[in-house]
Design a protein around this motif. Sequence first.
Motif, PDB file in Angstrom:
ATOM      1  N   LYS A 123     -40.780   9.599  51.106  1.00 27.61           N
ATOM      2  CA  LYS A 123     -39.872  10.748  51.001  1.00 27.61           C
ATOM      3  C   LYS A 123     -38.952  10.624  49.789  1.00 27.61           C
ATOM      4  N   LEU A 124     -38.433   9.394  49.590  1.00 25.51           N
ATOM      5  CA  LEU A 124     -37.555   9.172  48.441  1.00 25.51           C
ATOM      6  C   LEU A 124     -38.288   9.415  47.124  1.00 25.51           C
ATOM      7  N   LEU A 125     -39.532   8.969  47.074  1.00 22.71           N
ATOM      8  CA  LEU A 125     -40.326   9.169  45.859  1.00 22.71           C
ATOM      9  C   LEU A 125     -40.598  10.655  45.614  1.00 22.71           C
ATOM     10  N   GLN A 126     -40.884  11.386  46.695  1.00 22.88           N
ATOM     11  CA  GLN A 126     -41.144  12.822  46.557  1.00 22.88           C
ATOM     12  C   GLN A 126     -39.894  13.563  46.067  1.00 22.88           C
ATOM     13  N   GLN A 127     -38.717  13.158  46.592  1.00 25.14           N
ATOM     14  CA  GLN A 127     -37.463  13.769  46.142  1.00 25.14           C
ATOM     15  C   GLN A 127     -37.210  13.461  44.659  1.00 25.14           C
ATOM     16  N   ALA A 128     -37.476  12.205  44.291  1.00 22.35           N
ATOM     17  CA  ALA A 128     -37.288  11.812  42.889  1.00 22.35           C
ATOM     18  C   ALA A 128     -38.232  12.590  41.984  1.00 22.35           C
ATOM     19  N   LEU A 129     -39.459  12.798  42.494  1.00 24.54           N
ATOM     20  CA  LEU A 129     -40.455  13.544  41.730  1.00 24.54           C
ATOM     21  C   LEU A 129     -40.007  14.987  41.499  1.00 24.54           C
ATOM     22  N   GLN A 130     -39.463  15.622  42.537  1.00 24.87           N
ATOM     23  CA  GLN A 130     -38.961  16.993  42.401  1.00 24.87           C
ATOM     24  C   GLN A 130     -37.804  17.062  41.391  1.00 24.87           C
ATOM     25  N   GLY A 131     -36.895  16.079  41.485  1.00 30.20           N
ATOM     26  CA  GLY A 131     -35.760  16.031  40.551  1.00 30.20           C
ATOM     27  C   GLY A 131     -36.228  15.872  39.108  1.00 30.20           C
ATOM     28  N   MET A 132     -37.237  15.025  38.911  1.00 31.58           N
ATOM     29  CA  MET A 132     -37.779  14.818  37.567  1.00 31.58           C
ATOM     30  C   MET A 132     -38.441  16.085  37.037  1.00 31.58           C
ATOM     31  N   GLN A 133     -39.149  16.790  37.907  1.00 31.40           N
ATOM     32  CA  GLN A 133     -39.810  18.028  37.490  1.00 31.40           C
ATOM     33  C   GLN A 133     -38.779  19.074  37.043  1.00 31.40           C
ATOM     34  N   GLN A 134     -37.681  19.191  37.802  1.00 28.03           N
ATOM     35  CA  GLN A 134     -36.615  20.143  37.434  1.00 28.03           C
ATOM     36  C   GLN A 134     -35.970  19.762  36.095  1.00 28.03           C
ATOM     37  N   HIS A 135     -35.731  18.453  35.930  1.00 29.46           N
ATOM     38  CA  HIS A 135     -35.133  17.984  34.672  1.00 29.46           C
ATOM     39  C   HIS A 135     -36.077  18.241  33.494  1.00 29.46           C
ATOM     40  N   LEU A 136     -37.376  18.034  33.738  1.00 27.40           N
ATOM     41  CA  LEU A 136     -38.371  18.265  32.685  1.00 27.40           C
ATOM     42  C   LEU A 136     -38.378  19.734  32.259  1.00 27.40           C
ATOM     43  N   LEU A 137     -38.311  20.650  33.236  1.00 24.69           N
ATOM     44  CA  LEU A 137     -38.272  22.076  32.921  1.00 24.69           C
ATOM     45  C   LEU A 137     -37.044  22.423  32.072  1.00 24.69           C
ATOM     46  N   LYS A 138     -35.894  21.820  32.448  1.00 22.55           N
ATOM     47  CA  LYS A 138     -34.662  22.089  31.707  1.00 22.55           C
ATOM     48  C   LYS A 138     -34.786  21.596  30.257  1.00 22.55           C
ATOM     49  N   VAL A 139     -35.367  20.393  30.091  1.00 20.93           N
ATOM     50  CA  VAL A 139     -35.537  19.830  28.746  1.00 20.93           C
ATOM     51  C   VAL A 139     -36.497  20.681  27.918  1.00 20.93           C
ATOM     52  N   GLN A 140     -37.569  21.158  28.566  1.00 26.65           N
ATOM     53  CA  GLN A 140     -38.533  21.997  27.852  1.00 26.65           C
ATOM     54  C   GLN A 140     -37.895  23.308  27.376  1.00 26.65           C
ATOM     55  N   GLU A 141     -37.058  23.918  28.227  1.00 21.45           N
ATOM     56  CA  GLU A 141     -36.361  25.158  27.833  1.00 21.45           C
ATOM     57  C   GLU A 141     -35.428  24.908  26.645  1.00 21.45           C
ATOM     58  N   GLU A 142     -34.696  23.793  26.705  1.00 18.85           N
ATOM     59  CA  GLU A 142     -33.778  23.456  25.609  1.00 18.85           C
ATOM     60  C   GLU A 142     -34.553  23.189  24.313  1.00 18.85           C
ATOM     61  N   TYR A 143     -35.710  22.540  24.458  1.00 20.10           N
ATOM     62  CA  TYR A 143     -36.542  22.233  23.284  1.00 20.10           C
ATOM     63  C   TYR A 143     -37.050  23.532  22.628  1.00 20.10           C
ATOM     64  N   LYS A 144     -37.461  24.495  23.463  1.00 20.79           N
ATOM     65  CA  LYS A 144     -37.931  25.787  22.934  1.00 20.79           C
ATOM     66  C   LYS A 144     -36.795  26.523  22.203  1.00 20.79           C
ATOM     67  N   LYS A 145     -35.584  26.442  22.787  1.00 25.09           N
ATOM     68  CA  LYS A 145     -34.422  27.097  22.166  1.00 25.09           C
ATOM     69  C   LYS A 145     -34.128  26.492  20.794  1.00 25.09           C
ATOM     70  N   LYS A 146     -34.177  25.152  20.726  1.00 27.43           N
ATOM     71  CA  LYS A 146     -33.921  24.472  19.457  1.00 27.43           C
ATOM     72  C   LYS A 146     -34.997  24.818  18.424  1.00 27.43           C
ATOM     73  N   GLU A 147     -36.247  24.927  18.888  1.00 27.14           N
ATOM     74  CA  GLU A 147     -37.338  25.300  17.976  1.00 27.14           C
ATOM     75  C   GLU A 147     -37.113  26.690  17.396  1.00 27.14           C
ATOM     76  N   ALA A 148     -36.659  27.642  18.236  1.00 25.03           N
ATOM     77  CA  ALA A 148     -36.375  29.009  17.774  1.00 25.03           C
ATOM     78  C   ALA A 148     -35.243  29.006  16.754  1.00 25.03           C
ATOM     79  N   GLU A 149     -34.194  28.201  17.021  1.00 26.31           N
ATOM     80  CA  GLU A 149     -33.073  28.104  16.067  1.00 26.31           C
ATOM     81  C   GLU A 149     -33.549  27.526  14.737  1.00 26.31           C
TER      82      GLU A 149
END
Length: 197
Positions: free
Chosen positions: A49-75
């Motif tokens: 369960k702990l691993l699954q929760q950590a996995l979900q948290g990592m996935q959310q963080h990855l999405l946030k980083v990807q959005e920020e990366y796209k924004k920086k690329e556009a700039e």
Amino acid sequence: LVSQAEALKEENDSLRWQLDAYRNEVELLKQEQGKAHREDDPNKEQQLKLLQQALQGMQQHLLKVQEEYKKKEAELEKLKDDKLQAEKMLENLQDKENCASRLCASSQESEHPLEKTMTSSPIKSEREALLVGIISTFLHVHPFGASIEYICSYLHRLDNKICTSDVECLMSRLQHTFRQEMTGVGASLEKRWKFCG
């Protein structure tokens, strides 16, 4: 901005590798649970369960980083476009500056006669030919003519050593290109030059 985009890209890649490692660990735990013939160990269930929760948290963080990366690329792309436009504007300004410096240089040099085939021409130097071109362009946008003072005030912006009498003498020689007309009556009588070429 480029270094920020590179750092985000590296973080993005690192998060993907970590996610793959978490997924592999979860799969291994599931396989171990399936093989066990006895009742599941509560510690392993909790660990899963702990691993699954950590996995979900990592996935959310990855999405946030990807959005920020796209924004920086556009700039970054916008900065590249702005740089190209600035370079074009600078190039145009340099062309205009070169044209003005050629006029100033030709005024400072001693006047050289044109080639022997041009000895009969009323234009006696390269500088005069340049002046004729500039005056013609100026009068072309003044169809009702302009006074010699007005013409010379425009020429002084390009070369402050231009003499009014020299300009008037040059235009008088070129009767097929320039024509002087009198306008007004009495005190308002005025001489105006027109382009007739």
